[in-house]
Structure formats: structure tokens, C-alpha cells
Scaffold this motif. Structure first.
Motif, mmCIF file in Angstrom:
data_model
loop_
_atom_site.group_PDB
_atom_site.id
_atom_site.type_symbol
_atom_site.label_atom_id
_atom_site.label_comp_id
_atom_site.label_asym_id
_atom_site.label_seq_id
_atom_site.Cartn_x
_atom_site.Cartn_y
_atom_site.Cartn_z
ATOM 1 N N LEU A 179 0.814 -1.221 0.000
ATOM 2 C CA LEU A 179 0.000 0.000 0.000
ATOM 3 C C LEU A 179 0.846 1.268 0.000
ATOM 4 C CD1 LEU A 179 -2.801 -0.934 2.558
ATOM 5 C CD2 LEU A 179 -2.939 -0.883 0.073
ATOM 6 N N SER A 180 2.082 1.173 0.541
ATOM 7 C CA SER A 180 2.883 2.383 0.683
ATOM 8 C C SER A 180 3.204 2.973 -0.683
ATOM 9 C CB SER A 180 4.192 2.068 1.402
ATOM 10 O OG SER A 180 3.915 1.659 2.700
ATOM 11 N N PRO A 181 2.917 4.248 -0.843
ATOM 12 C CA PRO A 181 3.230 4.876 -2.129
ATOM 13 C C PRO A 181 4.736 5.095 -2.312
ATOM 14 C CG PRO A 181 2.215 6.455 -0.630
ATOM 15 C CD PRO A 181 2.144 5.129 0.041
ATOM 16 N N HIS A 182 5.512 5.145 -1.236
ATOM 17 C CA HIS A 182 6.944 5.439 -1.355
ATOM 18 C C HIS A 182 7.737 4.503 -0.467
ATOM 19 C CE1 HIS A 182 6.243 9.263 -3.476
ATOM 20 N NE2 HIS A 182 5.193 9.370 -2.691
ATOM 21 N N ASP A 183 9.055 4.493 -0.660
ATOM 22 C CA ASP A 183 9.957 3.814 0.259
ATOM 23 C C ASP A 183 9.949 4.611 1.562
ATOM 24 O OD1 ASP A 183 12.078 2.987 1.778
ATOM 25 O OD2 ASP A 183 13.554 3.050 0.169
ATOM 26 N N PRO A 184 9.590 3.983 2.690
ATOM 27 C CA PRO A 184 9.454 4.767 3.934
ATOM 28 C C PRO A 184 10.776 5.343 4.420
ATOM 29 C CG PRO A 184 9.321 2.424 4.385
ATOM 30 C CD PRO A 184 9.308 2.567 2.898
ATOM 31 N N ASP A 185 11.894 4.800 3.942
ATOM 32 C CA ASP A 185 13.188 5.280 4.425
ATOM 33 C C ASP A 185 13.880 6.197 3.432
ATOM 34 O OD1 ASP A 185 12.957 3.848 6.777
ATOM 35 O OD2 ASP A 185 13.704 2.018 5.831
ATOM 36 N N LEU A 186 13.233 6.461 2.298
ATOM 37 C CA LEU A 186 13.904 7.266 1.270
ATOM 38 C C LEU A 186 13.946 8.730 1.704
ATOM 39 C CD1 LEU A 186 15.164 7.220 -1.617
ATOM 40 C CD2 LEU A 186 12.971 8.105 -2.371
ATOM 41 N N VAL A 187 15.164 9.229 1.835
ATOM 42 C CA VAL A 187 15.380 10.604 2.294
ATOM 43 C C VAL A 187 15.512 11.517 1.076
ATOM 44 C CG1 VAL A 187 17.015 12.111 3.459
ATOM 45 C CG2 VAL A 187 16.503 9.857 4.406
ATOM 46 N N VAL A 188 14.708 12.571 1.032
ATOM 47 C CA VAL A 188 14.851 13.569 -0.024
ATOM 48 C C VAL A 188 14.920 14.928 0.653
ATOM 49 C CG1 VAL A 188 13.921 14.467 -2.183
ATOM 50 C CG2 VAL A 188 13.415 12.115 -1.506
ATOM 51 N N LEU A 189 16.151 15.381 0.888
ATOM 52 C CA LEU A 189 16.328 16.598 1.676
ATOM 53 C C LEU A 189 15.626 17.802 1.064
ATOM 54 C CD1 LEU A 189 19.875 16.952 3.216
ATOM 55 C CD2 LEU A 189 17.675 16.628 4.308
ATOM 56 N N ALA A 190 15.494 17.800 -0.255
ATOM 57 C CA ALA A 190 14.884 18.950 -0.921
ATOM 58 C C ALA A 190 13.394 19.055 -0.604
ATOM 59 C CB ALA A 190 15.107 18.861 -2.426
ATOM 60 N N ARG A 191 12.807 17.975 -0.079
ATOM 61 C CA ARG A 191 11.363 17.993 0.128
ATOM 62 C C ARG A 191 11.000 17.803 1.588
ATOM 63 N NH1 ARG A 191 8.311 15.689 -4.949
ATOM 64 N NH2 ARG A 191 6.910 17.149 -3.928
ATOM 65 N N ARG A 192 11.711 18.450 2.506
ATOM 66 C CA ARG A 192 11.383 18.259 3.908
ATOM 67 C C ARG A 192 10.124 19.029 4.284
ATOM 68 N NH1 ARG A 192 14.496 21.348 7.238
ATOM 69 N NH2 ARG A 192 14.656 19.700 8.760
ATOM 70 N N LEU A 193 9.392 18.456 5.255
ATOM 71 C CA LEU A 193 8.278 19.130 5.908
ATOM 72 C C LEU A 193 7.274 19.718 4.922
ATOM 73 C CD1 LEU A 193 10.372 20.926 8.678
ATOM 74 C CD2 LEU A 193 9.048 18.841 8.927
ATOM 75 N N GLU A 194 6.979 18.955 3.863
ATOM 76 C CA GLU A 194 5.984 19.439 2.912
ATOM 77 C C GLU A 194 4.583 19.137 3.415
ATOM 78 O OE1 GLU A 194 6.642 17.983 -0.995
ATOM 79 O OE2 GLU A 194 8.456 19.184 -1.281
ATOM 80 N N PRO A 195 3.643 20.010 3.107
ATOM 81 C CA PRO A 195 2.252 19.718 3.475
ATOM 82 C C PRO A 195 1.699 18.611 2.564
ATOM 83 C CG PRO A 195 2.385 21.746 2.217
ATOM 84 C CD PRO A 195 3.798 21.296 2.451
ATOM 85 N N PRO A 196 0.547 18.052 2.930
ATOM 86 C CA PRO A 196 -0.042 16.991 2.096
ATOM 87 C C PRO A 196 -0.192 17.452 0.648
ATOM 88 C CG PRO A 196 -1.191 17.136 4.179
ATOM 89 C CD PRO A 196 -0.214 18.266 4.149
ATOM 90 N N SER A 197 0.085 16.534 -0.270
ATOM 91 C CA SER A 197 -0.031 16.861 -1.686
ATOM 92 C C SER A 197 -0.455 15.593 -2.417
ATOM 93 C CB SER A 197 1.318 17.355 -2.214
ATOM 94 O OG SER A 197 2.252 16.291 -2.153
ATOM 95 N N ARG A 198 -0.517 15.646 -3.715
ATOM 96 C CA ARG A 198 -0.971 14.456 -4.448
ATOM 97 C C ARG A 198 0.097 13.364 -4.441
ATOM 98 N NH1 ARG A 198 -3.741 16.218 -9.928
ATOM 99 N NH2 ARG A 198 -3.778 13.961 -10.184
ATOM 100 N N THR A 199 1.360 13.765 -4.423
ATOM 101 C CA THR A 199 2.401 12.725 -4.347
ATOM 102 C C THR A 199 2.580 12.225 -2.919
ATOM 103 O OG1 THR A 199 3.912 14.587 -4.414
ATOM 104 C CG2 THR A 199 3.842 13.181 -6.362
ATOM 105 N N HIS A 200 2.478 13.146 -1.944
ATOM 106 C CA HIS A 200 2.607 12.747 -0.535
ATOM 107 C C HIS A 200 1.301 13.087 0.160
ATOM 108 C CE1 HIS A 200 6.890 12.008 -0.985
ATOM 109 N NE2 HIS A 200 7.004 13.151 -1.614
ATOM 110 N N TRP A 201 0.438 12.084 0.273
ATOM 111 C CA TRP A 201 -0.924 12.342 0.764
ATOM 112 C C TRP A 201 -0.945 12.951 2.143
ATOM 113 C CZ3 TRP A 201 -4.263 7.492 -0.880
ATOM 114 C CH2 TRP A 201 -4.286 7.453 -2.287
ATOM 115 N N LEU A 202 -0.012 12.550 2.982
ATOM 116 C CA LEU A 202 0.023 13.107 4.337
ATOM 117 C C LEU A 202 1.246 13.991 4.544
ATOM 118 C CD1 LEU A 202 -1.123 9.999 6.431
ATOM 119 C CD2 LEU A 202 -2.501 11.857 5.527
ATOM 120 N N GLY A 203 1.870 14.394 3.450
ATOM 121 C CA GLY A 203 3.029 15.274 3.570
ATOM 122 C C GLY A 203 4.324 14.490 3.820
#
Lengths: 532, 294, 322
Positions: free
Chosen positions: B51-75
Motif C-alpha cells: 500500500l505504501s506509495p513510497h519507500d518509507p526510508d527514502l530521504v529527499v532533503l529537498a522535500r522536507r516538511l511538505e504539506p499533504p499533496s498528491r504525491t505525498h498524501w500526508l506530507g
């Protein structure tokens, strides 16, 4: 629950407690009791033990204002300036230092401070093998102290040791001979009675200590630098960072050190300003230079190129600091140079270097050499968000170039004892150093250094560092340390990450605060005031 | 309550105590709702890898603390990791720790309680002394010490929580054993020469299953909550592995700036624990109807 | 309390013996934990200490001796009323605990009192009117109370009552430099007592409700009702009094948890008590402190349990300790 052995007792206790609860809800807010100069309050995370022979941050902070050192550091250039000493000279053979002491200094009990106190502190406390002084490594080259007169001492070192004045300003408080002189070694290790009412020469004298709650120091009227303008300094015991933040916001604290995650929150507090304070330090990812594959410079360089240190600085440190180029902090202006080999983020170069070193990608994307996968564990201590985040991010960067990296988080104690077991069983770890404002890094990178946890041994660097310690001419010294920095940058024994600023959240009521790291700012407290 | 007399009295309920309890439970709408929520939560975290849309451990420093969006449903969190994926994977660990703790304490509790109840005599006295002694010790404090000293690995965590949480089960099982060992069919089994262990395993323990189930349900709730408390002290599941407890703890730093980070794991812990408690409570009412009657 | 009768004295001495045995076992377990622990006291791990200093300190502290020797030495000390000297604080452990224990007792007692004061009326009231909207609301709150992570709950209350509303101080026990009076203590006590007491509040309310309901079904209560006694009198004179026994039992069972739970509450609210002391001692590997706290906390819990048992005597005249 404690007192009620009878029913009336229980009931009385219940009534008292209920009364307290109700009074709490209904009662008026008490006005903070303050005199004219105000009280400056800052947090410590544990009870302070006001005995400057042992370490621990709570002790170090309180001792900064309770006691004095022979020298302290000038806020402008971090050069040693007089504290208890007025001036000093070095003999021609570079082995004997003569320190002229201030004449108007009194201990908090009114007795005069003299050369006897200096001799006693150095010989009976710092150098005494029966008393484990936590900074002994920094002053171990001292062989004896001679009293010339009441206000002059000669400090003799075994070998030329030109950094002595700097070391005498670094966590080396002078203690009263007239009280402690009769103590046995056993008592000097832990002078319980003295600590109930510690006597120093600092701008604030001991007021009260309530365990688990606070230590209160009050202005010493006869301080040799003039009575401080503050009435008191209170160190509150608050272990939890969120609780510290709440107290800062509601005005119970005037200063706290925050981590980057708290910056946005503190920026919204109207009563608080944020200061990026300078501190002589650096953060690093260490390699264990004694074990494969870190014995290979190409691998060390590759793993350094693989990490985007600029992104770490910008995103994790929120830009509050400066990219590190080596083990000497830029605050040591006379020695620092950034004209050394640079390690820009370059994963392609990192991959190339790894391949040159014989590490080829296997079918699963993990690099192998002779069938052995390149598997690295990165250790980090728990609780500090910056270091934890750094570890997790570095792991990702290493994975990107084909290294099977894992992060292991453990208690600082457990981590440190693993680092220090010989041989060091760890591969890589990320920590930090706060150092005296000095270019002398023998303790850390010389093959015999007590703090050389990296297993780093290089005869060329050893020779440079030995030369630097024995050279008195400032320009010649600077050249030696610049060469050492160039050498270390290329050899990459550790990944130098950032020279981080200490992020201070300071109440706007505070005036004349000296913008140094708070360990040193506390030695410049006499002018500080608290407004309304 | 059970046994032959019940059959005579109420023919309609002739399906055995467990079936009757189930019937009563089904009439408790809240308990059923809790069970449904629990089933859903467990299904979601069990299917986390799919069910996970992404690798839970994948770090992307450029996208820290983003609000919920279509790619990251819960941010995203402070590392730019996908919060939804971490919640799903973290839930696996939290629930696994909870269930493993419960299972381990059930085993200890059943063995101790069964032994005490069936053997009786000195064994019983000693084991119950042990149980009472354990209950009289501030166990959270001992657990805290043990984990701080030995290191908070998941294995240590489960072991410590189980070793400090089996006493209720032991008491329940012992009480059930004492009750059932005098029942007719147990006496009959003994008369035809069944061994003690066999009687306990085949006849006595099954009788106590309903009560054990109640204790187990409440035990899971307690373990999940305990893990989150220990995480607060840095003694729960260790990051970078995710658990709801350590996600909530890490989010404290962002509570007032990125509240979402704290809300999701907080709500999940709360709802899961609430449902386990609720369901366990309903189950107890269903098993012991005297409590629920008017 | 009347002068202890012979059976009572015998009962007490047996309980004391049991408690002593329990303390001994707990101390052995904790000592074993300490010595199995990797790492060492943080005073030995200062990064500036050299290997020779560390070795010397270990000898001085006796850490280089075999385990049973260390334990025997500790036991001898304790027998002489001495709990040793804290590694980190440099003060006698007994003195430190002497200062911190009363604070924890105040907090625990306030939490207990608060939970009883709220839970008992709520439990009785819901028992009198079960399955009403009021009952359901209380039930929901009870489940809320036992399902929320404590540290989280505490933080929420701090944000709400200290930061947003500004009614109460966020932490500490007294205003530093202010009057150390009851009103000031109360203001600091409200939030931590509430946080520490909430779970118990829920548990007590549930037990009060169920045991009161059970009593209400008894024959003598029906008799009382049929005699025309007012409902209120029935509830409090008969039902509640009997339900009290259950509550006392539950209180006894919850005491250890109350003291243990203080570790988190005290840390969240910077309350100067044994709980936060224990957390720090554990992380600092302050062995004498850890052992001292273990011993004292266990003894306090044992003493409270004994107290609870003695309270039975007053509540239930049928019980005699023989």
C-alpha cells in the motif's frame, strides 16, 4: 501518603492537598520577586556539581560564573586575555611562563586570592594522579609551579608548550587553597562539605541549590571586575527541551540553546530573539582508519565526495554555520585556511574513485571487492536531532553510490564506550568536537593523541603537529598549521561537515549579552542586564 | 454460568459459553465497531509494503516538511520521507511489538497460572508470591532501567514488556484452573487416568480462553501505549526504523510549526489503543454477563 | 489507630519480612542489570579523560572488583543506613532522595486524590443511571483517559493552559524567587497532577461503576429500596460503602503504576522528583543513585500497599488480620 498513619492525618493531608489544588486554580499569579538589576535564568539539564575538577555541561556552565580562570577569551578574536592573571611572558628556552596575577581579587568568603591558590590548584588538583581532573590532557605538559611572590607565579613545562595560555582559559578554574589545602586526596576527589557552600572568585557567589529545581547564584559585591549589574543568575534544572521552550515563551527562562527544528517556532515568539553565536567547534563523520576499507584514502575521499555537505548545511543546520574544511575552526583566525583540497558533492567522482579502489557494483547494486560487499554501519548518539538527521541523510548518500549503509542510534554513553574500547569496533560514526580556540590538534590527530578515536596514524602529520606545538613565532606557527590543514584535507581521515553556530534563543529583555557560545559568554556576564 | 445446568435452564443458549459470549458481543455495537476498526488498521499495516506509495526510508532533503499533496498524501517529515508510508510501516512495528509482547506475556502467564492452579501446594504458594511480588514493584521504573542499561533493541523491548506484564494473565488462568479442575468432566478425565499436564492442556486451558482473550486484548493496548511512553524517553523502538511511538516523539519538535506530523501517529496510537480497550471491555461484558445486566 | 493487638503485630511483622525479601530480590535484579549493561558511568566517559584516569577512577569506585564483592559492599553500606554517594551529583544518595522523595509524594498524592475525587462521584452517578447519555459520555472519557500517550497529553495541556491561555506555569514546582507557599505550589501542581491522575481516574471510575452496580443488585439493597429509603441514601449508605472495598483494592494495585508513571510526568513538567531523577540516573549510569532510587521507590510502594491493607480494617469490619 507519607505522613498519614492515622485517619485524621490522612484527612488533614487530603485537605492540604485539595487546598493547594484549589488555591492553584483560584489564586493570583505571584509577582516575580526581583531586585533592581534583575535575575537572568537559563536551563541546565541536570543538577550541577560545582566542582570544576569533573566535567558535565551543567557543572561547566555554573562554574563559569562561580569561579574564575587565569585567562579568558576575547569576544572579538578569541585570543586569550587576562582574567585572574593580568599578563604573562615566556622565557627564552620556551619552558617557563611567568604569570602576573591581579592584586584586588578576593574569594567569596572575603579572603584574598594569591599565588598560593594557583600553585595549589595546578599541583594538588590538576596534576595530582589521585584526583582525576577531566582536562588533564590539556595541561599535562606542566611540570611544576613556583611562587615568585604573592602575585606572581612561574609555570614550568616539560617541553615547549606555546599553547599554555589558551589552555589555561579552557575549563581550568582556580580553587581556594585556604579552604581545600588541608583536604586529603580522597576528600579532593569529592569535597562534599565544600560543595554545600562553594567558594570561588567569579562575579556571582553561591546562593542556594535546590536539587532537581535550580541553583541560584547572587552578585558578588567585591568582584574584581566590579559588581555585576545583574542581581542573580538562576540555573533551572529542565531536562526536557519542549518544557524549556514553554518556559522560554512564558518568560521563566531568558536563554536556551535550540536546535534547528525549533527555529521556526522560536521565530514566532515575540519576546525572543535568535542569535547565531560563534563557538570553536566542528561536526564530522569519522572513519575508523584502522579497518578496511577506510585504510584506503581513495575510499575515504569517495565517501566524502558522495555526501552533499552543502545540502546538509542548508537543510539540516538551516544554514546556521559554515562548511567545514578541516579540524581548525575559522575563529582561530591566525591559523585557519580554506585554501585546501575541496570536496564538492560529486557522486560520479565518488563512484569513479570507488571503482579505482576496486569496489565494483554487483547485480544488486551493492559494490563488492573480492566477493565482499561494501557494508558500512554509521553510529550516532540518540537525542540530538541534527546528528540523527545527519546520519540518516549520509546513509542515503552512501547508498546512492552503491554502499550498503545502515544507521545505528544508541545512547551517547554506550556509543562513546564503544568508540573508546581498544581496538575500536566501529566503522563510522558522526559526532562533534568543541575545542579550545587553538590550532594545536595533537590530542585529536597525532598518533599518540588521547582523543584520537579515529585510529589515524600518519608520521608526516605527527611531525607537523609536534613542530607546531614547539614553535613560538606566530607566523611560523601559522604556516605549519596551514600545511597541516592542507595535508588533512587531502588525506580525508574524517569527513569534516560543518562549523555550526550555536543557536541561542535569547529573551529580548536581556541587554549587553556577548554573542559568543554560551560557555564563553558566561565569562562576560558583568555588563549584562535584564530590562522590564 | 456454564456446564450442564445452563443447558437445562436456557435451551436457546445451548451452544457453549464461547458462542454465547460471541452472541452477546455482537449485540454490543461499540465493541463491534472497535473490532471493525482494529481489523481495518491491522489489514492496512499488514499490507504496508503493497500500500505504501513510497519507500518509507527514502530521504529527499529537498522535500522536507511538505504539506499533504498528491504525491505525498500526508506530507513529508523532517527528512523529506513520505509520512503515509512511514505510518504504515511504523504501524507494522508498533502492532508487531504490541502483539509479540502480548503473546509472550500470555505464554508466561498461562504457564505460571496453570502450574500454580493445577499443582497447588507449595508450587502454588511460591508462584503466587512471585506474582504478587511483581505486582507490588513499580514495574515501569524497572522496565525503564532495564532498557536504559541494556539498550533498547526490539527484542529487549518485547522481553522487558512481557516480563513485566504477565501477572494479570497468571492470576486469571489460576482462578480458572481452580474453578474448572473441580468440574465434572475434568474429574472424569482424571478418573480415567489422564495425566495432569494433559488435563490442563486439553480441558482446563480451553475453558479459560475467553478470560485469557480479554486479558490479551487489554494487553496489546497496554503494550502499544507503553512503547510510545518508552519512546518518549528514547527507550522505545529506535529510529531510523519507524514506530508510531517514535514518530510521535520525533514530531514533538514540530508540534507547533508542522502539527500534521504529530497528529497522524498520535491519532493512530490513540484510536488503536482505544479500540483494543473498547473491544476488550465489550468482550469482558460478553463473557461475564453479570456485569452488563441491569 | 488502636494499639496493635497480638495478631495484628504478627501480621505486621510478617508483612515487613515479606517486604524486606522483596526489596532484596529487586536490588539483586537491578544490580545484575547494571553489571550486564554495556558502557559505564558517564563520569568515566568524559571525552577529555585519558585511559589512565579512567582506570584509576574505576579502581577508586571499586568497579574493577568482582560483582559479588561489589554487591556485598553495597549491601553492607545499606545495612548501615548509607546509600553511597552519587557519581554525578557528588552528594550522598540519601540526601538527594531525601530532598526529591517528598516532591514525588506530593505529586502522586495529589494525582491520587484528584482521581478519586472525580472518579468516585462519576462512578456512583453512572451506576445509578446506567446506559444514559451521561453514562456513555463518562465511559467515553474513561477510555480516552487510558488510551492517550501520557507525554503527548501533558504537552497538549502545557500548550493550552500555559502558552495559549497563560493560566498556569508550564513546569517546575515553585516560582523561583517567589513565595514557596501553598498557592504557588497549587498552581504548579494542577497540570502534572491531572496528567498523572487521568489514567487512574478512568480506572477508578469504571470500577466504582461496576461494583456499585453489583451491589445495587443485591437483595439487601432491594429491601432498603422497598422500605422506601430515598435513592440517594440507598446509593451512598449502602451501595457505595460496599463498593469502596473494590476501590481500595484497585487503588492498591495502581499505586506502583502511579509511582512509575511519575517518571514521564515529572520529565514533561520538570517536576523535581524521583521519577525524573531516576531517568537521568539511568542514562548517566549513576549506579549508587540507581540502586538507592530502586530501593526507596520499592519500599515506598510496599509501605503504601501496607497502608491500603490497613485501611481495609476500617472500611470493612469483617476483616481482621489473624
Amino acid at each position: 501518603m507519607d505522613g498519614g498513619r492515622t485517619r485524621p492525618g490522612l484527612r488533614a493531608a487530603a485537605i492540604v492537598l485539595a487546598g493547594a489544588l484549589l488555591a492553584g486554580i483560584a489564586g493570583p499569579a505571584p509577582v516575580a520577586a526581583q531586585g533592581g538589576g534583575g535575575t537572568f535564568t537559563l536551563p541546565i539539564i541536570d543538577n550541577a556539581r560545582m566542582w570544576p575538577i569533573v566535567g558535565g555541561l551543567p557543572n561547566i556552565l555554573v562554574n563559569k560564573v562561580l569561579y574564575s580562570t587565569l585567562v579568558k577569551y576575547d569576544p572579538r578574536n578569541w585570543q586569550p586575555v587576562g582574567d585572574l592573571a593580568e599578563r604573562w611572558t615566556l622565557s627564552d628556552d620556551r619552558l617557563t611562563w611567568t604569570f602576573a596575577l591581579r592584586r584586588n581579587v578576593t574569594w567569596h568568603d572575603g579572603r584574598p586570592f594569591t599565588a598560593r591558590d594557583v600553585k595549589f590548584t595546578i599541583e594538588r588538583l590538576w596534576l595530582n594522579p589521585q584526583v582525576a581532573f577531566f582536562q588533564r590532557g590539556n595541561i599535562a605538559e606542566i611540570s611544576r609551579v613556583d611562587i615568585v611572590d604573592d602575585h606572581t607565579v612561574r609555570i614550568v613545562t616539560r617541553v615547549p608548550f606555546v599553547t599554555l595560555p589558551v589552555m589555561l582559559g579552557y575549563l581550568t578554574n582556580i580553587l581556594p587553597e585556604h579552604i581545600l589545602g588541608t583536604y586529603t586526596a580522597e576528600q579532593l576527589r569529592n569535597p562534599v562539605e565544600f560543595l554545600r557552600n562553594p567558594i570561588g572568585t567569579g562575579p556571582f557567589r553561591f546562593g542556594e541549590s535546590v536539587l532537581g529545581s535550580h541553583v541560584r547564584l547572587v552578585a558578588y559585591d567585591r568582584y574584581f571586575g566590579g559588581r555585576p549589574r545583574l542581581d542573580a543568575i538562576v540555573f533551572r534544572v529542565v531536562a526536557d527541551l519542549e518544557q524549556q521552550l514553554a518556559q522560554l515563551q512564558t518568560g521563566q527562562l531568558d536563554l536556551m540553546i535550540i536546535e534547528p527544528p525549533q527555529v521556526p517556532l522560536v521565530q514566532r515568539m515575540p519576546n525572543v530573539q535568535i542569535i547565531n553565536a560563534a563557538q570553536v567547534n566542528y561536526t564530522f563523520v569519522a572513519f575508523n582508519n584502522k579497518v578496511e576499507p577506510f585504510t584506503d584514502r581513495k575510499v575515504r575521499q569517495a565517501l566524502t565526495h558522495a555526501v552533499d555537505r552543502k545540502a546538509i548545511l542548508d537543510k539540516i543546520y538551516l544554514g546556521r554555520g559554515r562548511l567545514a574544511t578541516g579540524p581548525i575552526n575559522p575563529l582561530v583566525q591566525w591559523a585557519y585556511t580554506d585554501r585546501v583540497h575541496q570536496f564538492p558533492y560529486d557522486p560520479a567522482l565518488a563512484q569513479k574513485l570507488l571503482e579505482e579502489a576496486g569496489w565494483q557494483r554487483g547485480p544488486d547494486g551493492i559494490r563488492r571487492k573480492g566477493g565482499q560487499p561494501l557494508r558500512i554501519t554509521l553510529d550516532v548518539d540518540r537525542g540530538n536531532p541534527v546528528r540523527e538527521q545527519t546520519a540518516v541523510v549520509v546513509r542515503q548518500y552512501w547508498r546512492d553510490v552503491g554502499v550498503d549503509a545502515e544507521v545505528r542510534i544508541s545512547e551517547f554513553n554506550a556509543l562513546l564506550s564503544r568508540i573508546r574500547s581498544r581496538p575500536n569496533p566501529l566503522q563510522t560514526w558522526t559526532l562533534w568536537y568543541i575545542t579550545p580556540p587553538e590550532a594545536d590538534i595533537m590530542g585529536y590527530y597525532h598518533s599518540t593523541g588521547t582523543l584520537n578515536e579515529f585510529g589515524y596514524e600518519n608520521p608526516e602529520l605527527d611531525r607537523l603537529l609536534e613542530q607546531g606545538r614547539a614553535t613560538a613565532d606566530p607566523q611560523a606557527r601559522a604556516r605549519i598549521y596551514q600545511q597541516a590543514q592542507r595535508f588533512m584535507a587531502w588525506d580525508a581521515p574524517v569527513i569534516f561537515l560543518v562549523y555550526p553556530a550555536e543557536i541561542q534563543a535569547l529573551s529580548r529583555r536581556v541587554q549587553n549579552w556577548v554573542p559568543m557560545g554560551y560557555r564563553d559568554a558566561l565569562t562576560h556576564m558583568t555588563g549584562v542586564t535584564i530590562g522590564r | 454460568m456454564s456446564g450442564p445446568r445452563a443447558v437445562l435452564a436456557v435451551p436457546r443458549q445451548a451452544r457453549g459459553p464461547a458462542a454465547r459470549a460471541w452472541l452477546r458481543l455482537r449485540r454490543n455495537r461499540l465493541a463491534v465497531a472497535a473490532l471493525v476498526v482494529l481489523a481495518l488498521v491491522h489489514a492496512l499495516v499488514a499490507l504496508a509494503p503493497w500500500l505504501s506509495p513510497h519507500d518509507p526510508d527514502l530521504v529527499v532533503l529537498a522535500r522536507r516538511l511538505e504539506p499533504p499533496s498528491r504525491t505525498h498524501w500526508l506530507g513529508t517529515d523532517e527528512f523529506g520521507r513520505d509520512v503515509l508510508s512511514r505510518l504504515l510501516h511504523g504501524g507494522r512495528i508498533s502492532l508487531a511489538v504490541g502483539v509479540a509482547t502480548m503473546a509472550a506475556s500470555m505464554v508466561i502467564g498461562v504457564v505460571v497460572g496453570g502450574l500454580a492452579g493445577y499443582a497447588g501446594g507449595l508450587t502454588d504458594v511460591l508462584l503466587m508470591r512471585l506474582t504478587d511480588g511483581m505486582l507490588a514493584v513499580p514495574l515501569f521504573f524497572v522496565a525503564l532501567l532495564a532498557l536504559a542499561l541494556l539498550g533498547a533493541t526490539i527484542a529487549n523491548l518485547v522481553a522487558v514488556m512481557a516480563l513485566t506484564g504477565w501477572m494479570t494473565v497468571a492470576r486469571v488462568v489460576r482462578a480458572e484452573v481452580l474453578r474448572t479442575r473441580e468440574l465434572e468432566f475434568v474429574l472424569a478425565a482424571r478418573a480415567i487416568g489422564c495425566s495432569g499436564a494433559r488435563i490442563v492442556a486439553r480441558h482446563v486451558i480451553p475453558q479459560s480462553i475467553p478470560s485469557i482473550t480479554v486479558a490479551a486484548t487489554l494487553g496489546v493496548a497496554y503494550a502499544i501505549l507503553l512503547e510510545s511512553s518508552l519512546s518518549f524517553l528514547g527507550l522505545g523502538v529506535q529510529p531510523p526504523a519507524a514506530s508510531w511511538g517514535n514518530m510521535l516523539t520525533a514530531a514533538r519538535s514540530y508540534l507547533r510549526t508542522t502539527p500534521g506530523l504529530a497528529v497522524f501517529p498520535g491519532v493512530l496510537i490513540f484510536v488503536t489503543v482505544l479500540c483494543y480497550n473498547w473491544f476488550g471491555d465489550g468482550l469482558r461484558d460478553a463473557i461475564d454477563p453479570t456485569l452488563a445486566e441491569r | 489507630m488502636p494499639a496493635p493487638s497480638p495478631p495484628m503485630a504478627r501480621y505486621l511483622s510478617r508483612r515487613l519480612l515479606q517486604t524486606a525479601a522483596l526489596l532484596l530480590v529487586v536490588s539483586v535484579v537491578v544490580f545484575a542489570l547494571i553489571l550486564r549493561a554495556p558502557g559505564g558511568p558517564s563520569i568515566l566517559l568524559d571525552r577529555n579523560l585519558g585511559a589512565d584516569e579512567i582506570a584509576r577512577m574505576r579502581t577508586i569506585l571499586g568497579l574493577d572488583q568482582p560483582l559479588h564483592v561489589q554487591y556485598a559492599r553495597w549491601l553492607r553500606q545499606v545495612a548501615g543506613g548509607n546509600l553511597g554517594v552519587s557519581y554525578t551529583a557528588g552528594l550522598p544518595v540519601r540526601e538527594i532522595i531525601g530532598q526529591m522523595l517528598p516532591n514525588t509524594l506530593v505529586l502522586s498524592a495529589a494525582a491520587l486524590l484528584l482521581s478519586l475525587v472525580v472518579a468516585i462521584p462519576a462512578g456512583v452517578a453512572t451506576a445509578a443511571r446506567p446506559y444514559t447519555a451521561f453514562d456513555h459520555a463518562v465511559t467515553f472519557l474513561c477510555f480516552f483517559g487510558v488510551s492517550i500517550p501520557v507525554f503527548w497529553y501533558g504537552l497538549m495541556l502545557i500548550v493550552l493552559f500555559s502558552i495559549v491561555l497563560g493560566w498556569l506555569p508550564p513546569g517546575g514546582m515553585y516560582t523561583i524567587g517567589g513565595p514557596r507557599d501553598l498557592a504557588d505550589l497549587g498552581r504548579h501542581l494542577v497540570l502534572p497532577a491531572l496528567v498523572l491522575g487521568t489514567a487512574n481516574m478512568a480506572i477508578f471510575a469504571r470500577y466504582t461503576r461496576s461494583s456499585t452496580m453489583a451491589v445495587l443488585r443485591q437483595d439487601y439493597v432491594r429491601t432498603a429500596r422497598s422500605k422506601g429509603l430515598r435513592e440517594r441514601a440507598v446509593l451512598y449508605r449502602h451501595a457505595f460503602r460496599n463498593a469502596l472495598l473494590t476501590i481500595i483494592t484497585v487503588v492498591g494495585l495502581q499505586l506502583p503504576r502511579l509511582v512509575g508513571g511519575a517518571a514521564i510526568t515529572e520529565t514533561v513538567f520538570a517536576w523535581p522528583g524521583m521519577g525524573s531523577l531516576a531517568v537521568r540516573a539511568a542514562f548517566e549510569r549513576d549506579y549508587p543513585m540507581i540502586m538507592g532510587i530502586t530501593l526507596v521507590i520499592s519500599a515506598v510502594v510496599a509501605a503504601s500497599n501496607l497502608l491500603v491493607d490497613l485501611v481495609y480494617v476500617y472500611v470493612d469490619p469483617r476483616i481482621r488480620y489473624e
